[in-house]
Scaffold this active site. Structure first.
Site, PDB file in Angstrom:
ATOM      1  N   SER A 275      11.103  -1.811  -1.919  1.00 53.44           N
ATOM      2  CA  SER A 275      11.909  -0.926  -2.266  1.00 53.44           C
ATOM      3  C   SER A 275      13.370  -1.073  -1.845  1.00 53.44           C
ATOM      4  O   SER A 275      14.420  -0.897  -2.362  1.00 53.44           O
ATOM      5  CB  SER A 275      11.545   0.613  -1.718  1.00 53.44           C
ATOM      6  N   HIS A 305       2.612  -1.069  -1.997  1.00 52.94           N
ATOM      7  CA  HIS A 305       3.960  -0.509  -1.081  1.00 52.94           C
ATOM      8  C   HIS A 305       3.601   1.043  -1.106  1.00 52.94           C
ATOM      9  O   HIS A 305       2.633   1.248  -0.524  1.00 52.94           O
ATOM     10  CB  HIS A 305       5.002  -0.931  -1.933  1.00 52.94           C
ATOM     11  N   HIS A 351      -0.232  -5.762   6.457  1.00 53.05           N
ATOM     12  CA  HIS A 351       1.361  -5.896   6.369  1.00 53.05           C
ATOM     13  C   HIS A 351       1.633  -7.171   6.184  1.00 53.05           C
ATOM     14  O   HIS A 351       1.227  -8.224   6.701  1.00 53.05           O
ATOM     15  CB  HIS A 351       2.070  -5.009   7.365  1.00 53.05           C
ATOM     16  N   ARG A 360       4.883   3.120  13.359  1.00 51.42           N
ATOM     17  CA  ARG A 360       4.822   4.288  12.558  1.00 51.42           C
ATOM     18  C   ARG A 360       3.632   4.929  12.500  1.00 51.42           C
ATOM     19  O   ARG A 360       3.639   6.267  12.341  1.00 51.42           O
ATOM     20  CB  ARG A 360       5.553   3.863  11.214  1.00 51.42           C
ATOM     21  N   ASP A 406       0.979   3.865   6.141  1.00 46.53           N
ATOM     22  CA  ASP A 406       0.400   4.812   5.097  1.00 46.53           C
ATOM     23  C   ASP A 406      -0.956   5.155   5.522  1.00 46.53           C
ATOM     24  O   ASP A 406      -1.642   6.125   4.903  1.00 46.53           O
ATOM     25  CB  ASP A 406       0.370   4.093   3.774  1.00 46.53           C
TER      26      ASP A 406
HETATM   27  N1  CMX Z   1      -7.742  -5.031   2.496  1.00 49.56           N
HETATM   28  C1  CMX Z   1      -8.264  -6.266   1.878  1.00 49.56           C
HETATM   29  N2  CMX Z   1      -7.620  -7.351   1.784  1.00 49.56           N
HETATM   30  C2  CMX Z   1      -6.552  -7.533   2.280  1.00 49.56           C
HETATM   31  C3  CMX Z   1      -5.892  -6.464   3.009  1.00 49.56           C
HETATM   32  C4  CMX Z   1      -6.516  -5.286   3.141  1.00 49.56           C
HETATM   33  N3  CMX Z   1      -6.051  -4.230   3.564  1.00 49.56           N
HETATM   34  N4  CMX Z   1      -4.625  -6.704   3.234  1.00 49.56           N
HETATM   35  C5  CMX Z   1      -4.388  -8.187   2.881  1.00 49.56           C
HETATM   36  N5  CMX Z   1      -5.710  -8.357   2.276  1.00 49.56           N
HETATM   37  C6  CMX Z   1      -5.744  -9.685   1.538  1.00 49.56           C
HETATM   38  C7  CMX Z   1      -4.766  -9.892   0.487  1.00 49.56           C
HETATM   39  O1  CMX Z   1      -5.108  -9.221  -0.656  1.00 49.56           O
HETATM   40  C8  CMX Z   1      -4.820 -11.373   0.336  1.00 49.56           C
HETATM   41  O2  CMX Z   1      -5.920 -11.783  -0.419  1.00 49.56           O
HETATM   42  P1  CMX Z   1      -5.643 -13.068  -1.678  1.00 49.56           P
HETATM   43  O3  CMX Z   1      -5.697 -13.954  -0.802  1.00 49.56           O
HETATM   44  O4  CMX Z   1      -7.056 -12.801  -2.009  1.00 49.56           O
HETATM   45  O5  CMX Z   1      -4.601 -12.697  -2.343  1.00 49.56           O
HETATM   46  C9  CMX Z   1      -5.138 -11.922   1.782  1.00 49.56           C
HETATM   47  O6  CMX Z   1      -5.841 -10.743   2.448  1.00 49.56           O
HETATM   48  C10 CMX Z   1      -3.936 -12.301   2.496  1.00 49.56           C
HETATM   49  O7  CMX Z   1      -2.910 -11.334   2.307  1.00 49.56           O
HETATM   50  P2  CMX Z   1      -1.922 -11.259   3.706  1.00 49.56           P
HETATM   51  O8  CMX Z   1      -1.012 -12.509   3.731  1.00 49.56           O
HETATM   52  O9  CMX Z   1      -2.521 -10.801   4.888  1.00 49.56           O
HETATM   53  O10 CMX Z   1      -1.149  -9.935   3.184  1.00 49.56           O
HETATM   54  P3  CMX Z   1       0.178  -9.713   2.122  1.00 49.56           P
HETATM   55  O11 CMX Z   1       1.494 -10.270   2.807  1.00 49.56           O
HETATM   56  O12 CMX Z   1       0.122 -10.680   0.947  1.00 49.56           O
HETATM   57  O13 CMX Z   1       0.181  -8.315   1.537  1.00 49.56           O
HETATM   58  C11 CMX Z   1      -0.140  -5.813   1.762  1.00 49.56           C
HETATM   59  C12 CMX Z   1       0.306  -7.414   2.380  1.00 49.56           C
HETATM   60  C13 CMX Z   1       0.595  -4.822   2.650  1.00 49.56           C
HETATM   61  C14 CMX Z   1       0.399  -5.965   0.390  1.00 49.56           C
HETATM   62  C15 CMX Z   1      -1.644  -6.050   2.193  1.00 49.56           C
HETATM   63  O14 CMX Z   1      -1.952  -5.955   3.424  1.00 49.56           O
HETATM   64  C16 CMX Z   1      -2.477  -4.882   1.250  1.00 49.56           C
HETATM   65  O15 CMX Z   1      -2.776  -4.946  -0.017  1.00 49.56           O
HETATM   66  N6  CMX Z   1      -2.602  -3.914   2.127  1.00 49.56           N
HETATM   67  C17 CMX Z   1      -3.326  -2.493   1.480  1.00 49.56           C
HETATM   68  C18 CMX Z   1      -2.348  -1.910   0.668  1.00 49.56           C
HETATM   69  C19 CMX Z   1      -0.964  -0.999   1.641  1.00 49.56           C
HETATM   70  O16 CMX Z   1      -1.727  -0.617   2.740  1.00 49.56           O
HETATM   71  N7  CMX Z   1       0.094  -1.135   1.322  1.00 49.56           N
HETATM   72  C20 CMX Z   1       1.263  -0.625   2.116  1.00 49.56           C
HETATM   73  C21 CMX Z   1       1.884  -1.479   2.921  1.00 49.56           C
HETATM   74  C22 CMX Z   1       3.045  -0.798   3.899  1.00 49.56           C
HETATM   75  C23 CMX Z   1       3.844  -0.249   2.785  1.00 49.56           C
HETATM   76  O17 CMX Z   1       4.832  -1.011   2.227  1.00 49.56           O
HETATM   77  O18 CMX Z   1       4.253   0.948   2.498  1.00 49.56           O
END
Ligand code: CMX
Length: 468
Positions: A275, A305, A351, A360, A406
């Site tokens: 964002s 996000h 994250h 947070r 979140d």
């Molecule tokens: N549950 C399951 N798998 C997860 C995970 C979770 N909470 N967080 C990361 N992973 C997975 C990723 O999907 C990725 O898998 P692939 O290799 O198959 O694609 C792997 O672990 C590596 O990811 P990462 O490098 O640890 O995390 P990213 O930087 O790519 O992604 C985020 C960060 C937040 C998108 C991810 O942790 C996620 O999807 N979390 C759940 C959604 C969420 O809570 N989002 C809110 C974030 C805060 C915000 O912006 O508001």
């Protein structure tokens, strides 16, 4: 309002290394006239900052800040240092600092509402814009200014009233903000040929108008979709968060405090998140603040996000439905594995930058411990917090198995009867305006150019790497 004494920072706070870490040259408290307006103060600060940046660029312009690997190019540009963002810096282990201050420090230093304990978001905005802790009077005048700017034009009201209730609140939010572009001072000034040196002034006006109007937009969506469609008048004597709660229809003083905390902590998380970066990127084309912010909100609406706050509550409710109110640790563990084995993410965990529990999350947990310690859903969230990091670590994919912002917000809102999950990301969006609007004002003040990183195709990369 809090006593002025409460605002005086301690010597240890001011001397801490964090000021060096943020790159903001100093955090000044009480250096300004108590009644000076935010815009007047900013007008004084801009030449100082422009000179500072000019000197930095002249001295270190060719200094290498890091390298870009092929993995980074395919990996969402993680870790590439390519942006300047003045309001906040995120440390992977420690979490966010707003102009050098941690969340607990902001809770101690920033003015609160009378009898309240949580910081006022207006105070945080002042801090983001100036790097200075505002006085009670300054915050009060900003609250009044925003209340005076808060009315939305009737065509925006009509637009929202015509949206089908099935249109997601974030889509309605984005639509209304885009329509509000009609009011942009910046767009009008640009059309009339105003010089670049004055861009910040019109951006400042748009930014403050937009922030002031967001509660009216958001509350209209909420009331239309979930309630009776009637939105009360803004009360000129209330602070921004209290007014927002009032427009939404909530009166409990504890809920008002929750809103103040919520709108403060969701505001800014440095510049690279979707964002923030989107708002900045679109703004770099000199699209006005309304168009830039609407674009950022479309990014916030993604489930990885901001939409994660809605997803977390849905997922938690589903868990409760399946395992019952008295879930054992084993039940929770099994549900977590079920989620992961079905190929879904555990919402609210992980994250892109953080590698520890998000502060947070921690401050929301502390709010819950103080105000709703026996709430059954809070207990469940606490239980998940004890179990999920272990499961995610064993799963072995995520780099950060800890909760983010979140993971907690929905439980607090639900406790006060705010159960409309589809609306949660709009609350996040209202808060995010503080961080990204501050950044846009500074983008214009520093004259930052059109953003245009270099991209390569896989074929081109191969040619480069393999010499073919
Ligand atoms: N549950 C399951 N798998 C997860 C995970 C979770 N909470 N967080 C990361 N992973 C997975 C990723 O999907 C990725 O898998 P692939 O290799 O198959 O694609 C792997 O672990 C590596 O990811 P990462 O490098 O640890 O995390 P990213 O930087 O790519 O992604 C985020 C960060 C937040 C998108 C991810 O942790 C996620 O999807 N979390 C759940 C959604 C969420 O809570 N989002 C809110 C974030 C805060 C915000 O912006 O508001």
């Amino acid at each position: 309002m809090a006593s002025a004494l409460r605002l005086l920072p301690t010597a240890s706070l001011l001397s801490s290394r964090r000021f060096a870490a943020t790159g903001f040259n100093s955090v000044r408290c009480y250096s300004t006239a108590k009644s000076q307006s935010l815009k007047d103060r900013l007008r004084e600060l801009i030449p100082e900052k422009q000179a500072e940046v000019k000197e930095l660029r002249a001295k270190y312009g060719s200094k290498v800040m890091g390298e870009t690997t092929v993995e980074m190019m395919y990996g969402g540009m993680r870790g590439i240092k390519g942006l300047v963002w003045e309001g906040s810096v995120l440390d992977a282990d420690e979490g966010i600092r707003f102009r050098g201050y941690t969340i607990p420090e902001c809770q101690k230093l920033l003015p609160t509402a009378e009898g309240g304990e949580e910081p006022l978001p207006e105070a945080l905005f002042w801090l983001l814009v100036t790097g200075e802790v505002p006085t009670v009077e300054q915050v009060k005048s900003l609250s009044q200014d925003w209340a005076a700017r808060s009315a939305i034009p009737s065509y925006v009201e009509d637009l929202l009233d015509r949206c089908p209730n099935t249109l997601h609140p974030m889509s309605q939010f984005s639509l209304a903000i885009t329509a509000l572009q009609h009011e942009s001072s910046f767009a009008k000034a640009y059309q009339s040929g105003v010089p670049k040196s004055q861009y910040w002034d019109y951006t400042f006006e748009d930014a403050n108008d937009l922030i002031a109007k967001l509660p009216n937009i958001a509350a209209r969506i909420y009331r239309n979709v979930f309630k009776d469609g009637k939105v009360p008048e803004v009360n000129p004597n209330l602070d921004w968060a209290a007014n927002f709660a009032h427009l939404l229809g909530y009166k409990d003083p504890k809920f008002l405090e929750l809103m103040r905390l919520y709108l403060t902590i969701h505001s800014d998380h440095e510049g690279g998140n979707v964002s923030a970066h989107t708002t900045h990127l679109v703004g770099s084309a000199l699209s006005d603040p309304y168009l830039s912010f609407a674009a950022g909100m479309n990014g916030l609406a993604g489930p990885l996000h901001g939409l994660a706050n809605q997803e977390v509550l849905r997922w938690t409710m589903k868990m409760r439905e399946q395992v019952g109110a008295e879930a054992t640790d084993e039940d929770i563990k099994n549900f977590l594995w079920k989620t992961l084995k079905s190929g879904q993410v555990v919402p609210g965990y992980g994250h892109a930058v953080l590698r520890k529990t998000d502060p947070r999350y921690t401050c929301q947990r502390e709010f819950a411990l103080k105000h709703l310690p026996t709430d059954p859903l809070f207990k469940l969230v606490g239980q998940i917090y004890n179990i999920a990091p272990g499961v995610l670590t064993e799963h072995g994919k995520t780099k950060n198995p800890y909760p983010n912002v979140d993971a907690h917000s929905g439980v607090l809102l639900t406790h006060y009867g705010f159960v409309e999950q589809d609306f949660y990301t709009v609350l996040f969006g209202v808060s995010r305006a503080l961080g990204v609007m501050n950044a846009l004002i500074w983008d214009r003040a520093l004259g930052l150019p059109l953003e245009r990183p270099k991209s390569l195709s896989t074929a081109y990369l191969k040619k480069m790497l393999e010499g073919k």
